[in-house]
Design an enzyme around this catalytic site. Structure first.
Site, PDB file in Angstrom:
ATOM      1  N   GLN A   1       0.832  -1.195   0.000  1.00 48.07           N
ATOM      2  CA  GLN A   1       0.000   0.000   0.000  1.00 48.07           C
ATOM      3  C   GLN A   1       0.877   1.260   0.000  1.00 48.07           C
ATOM      4  O   GLN A   1       1.087   1.885   1.019  1.00 48.07           O
ATOM      5  CB  GLN A   1      -0.880  -0.028   1.255  1.00 48.07           C
ATOM      6  CG  GLN A   1      -1.921   1.050   1.329  1.00 48.07           C
ATOM      7  CD  GLN A   1      -3.079   0.775   0.412  1.00 48.07           C
ATOM      8  OE1 GLN A   1      -3.522  -0.352   0.269  1.00 48.07           O
ATOM      9  NE2 GLN A   1      -3.578   1.804  -0.209  1.00 48.07           N
ATOM     10  N   PHE A   2       1.396   1.619  -1.174  1.00 49.72           N
ATOM     11  CA  PHE A   2       2.274   2.787  -1.269  1.00 49.72           C
ATOM     12  C   PHE A   2       1.563   4.083  -0.885  1.00 49.72           C
ATOM     13  O   PHE A   2       2.190   5.047  -0.469  1.00 49.72           O
ATOM     14  CB  PHE A   2       2.892   2.905  -2.666  1.00 49.72           C
ATOM     15  CG  PHE A   2       1.969   3.445  -3.718  1.00 49.72           C
ATOM     16  CD1 PHE A   2       1.952   4.801  -4.013  1.00 49.72           C
ATOM     17  CD2 PHE A   2       1.112   2.608  -4.415  1.00 49.72           C
ATOM     18  CE1 PHE A   2       1.110   5.312  -4.979  1.00 49.72           C
ATOM     19  CE2 PHE A   2       0.271   3.104  -5.376  1.00 49.72           C
ATOM     20  CZ  PHE A   2       0.254   4.463  -5.666  1.00 49.72           C
ATOM     21  N   THR A   3       0.232   4.107  -0.967  1.00 51.56           N
ATOM     22  CA  THR A   3      -0.501   5.339  -0.670  1.00 51.56           C
ATOM     23  C   THR A   3      -0.435   5.726   0.807  1.00 51.56           C
ATOM     24  O   THR A   3      -0.834   6.834   1.170  1.00 51.56           O
ATOM     25  CB  THR A   3      -1.973   5.238  -1.127  1.00 51.56           C
ATOM     26  OG1 THR A   3      -2.605   4.165  -0.445  1.00 51.56           O
ATOM     27  CG2 THR A   3      -2.067   5.039  -2.628  1.00 51.56           C
TER      28      THR A   3
END
Length: 149
Positions: free
Chosen positions: A78-80
């Site tokens: 989950q890079f966000t």
């Protein structure tokens, strides 16, 4: 490294219409990795998660760890989690780890937990994933390595 830990009764991830990973009781982990992270940080974070005592004991107190309830993990990259929305309305993701750095650490994180005896299901790094969960509690905890180690 940032990880959102959600205590769940069940969770699953679907990719291209197919269920790719599914668990019952345990944790849904949203895992974000930065370019500053390394294997030492990943191991510390995994150990913290494995030993968190956020499952209820017989008296209704959050006192039991994942292993004590024979729980599993569904791990989702989950890079966000590294979104920066300080300026304007469109977040910047420049603080997220570059894929060639973050993907191996994400896979190492999952492998390390498996080596510790945890059942780990995972999504596919960078894929368009549909995640379903039944948050138990609800209990949601944000862990940030920059604040912990």
């Amino acid at each position: 490294m940032k990880v959102v830990v959600q205590r769940v009764s069940e969770a699953s991830v679907t990719i291209d219409g197919d269920v790719h990973g599914k668990i019952g009781r345990g944790y849904l982990l949203l895992v974000g990795i930065s370019d500053e992270d390394d294997e030492a940080v990943v191991r510390k974070m995994a150990d913290k998660i494995i030993h968190l005592r956020i499952f209820e004991d017989e008296n209704g107190k959050m006192n039991l760890s994942l292993g004590q309830v024979e729980g599993a993990v569904l791990s989702i990259s989950q890079f966000t989690l590294f979104a920066d929305a300080k300026k304007g309305n469109r977040p910047s993701f420049s603080n997220a780890g570059k894929p060639d750095h973050a993907k191996p650490l994400y896979l190492y994180f999952n492998a390390y937990m498996r080596d510790q005896g945890v059942q780990v299901e995972e999504g596919i790094f960078g894929a368009d994933m549909k995640v379903r969960l039944l948050n138990d509690g609800p209990v949601t905890i944000l862990l940030d390595s920059r604040e912990m180690f």
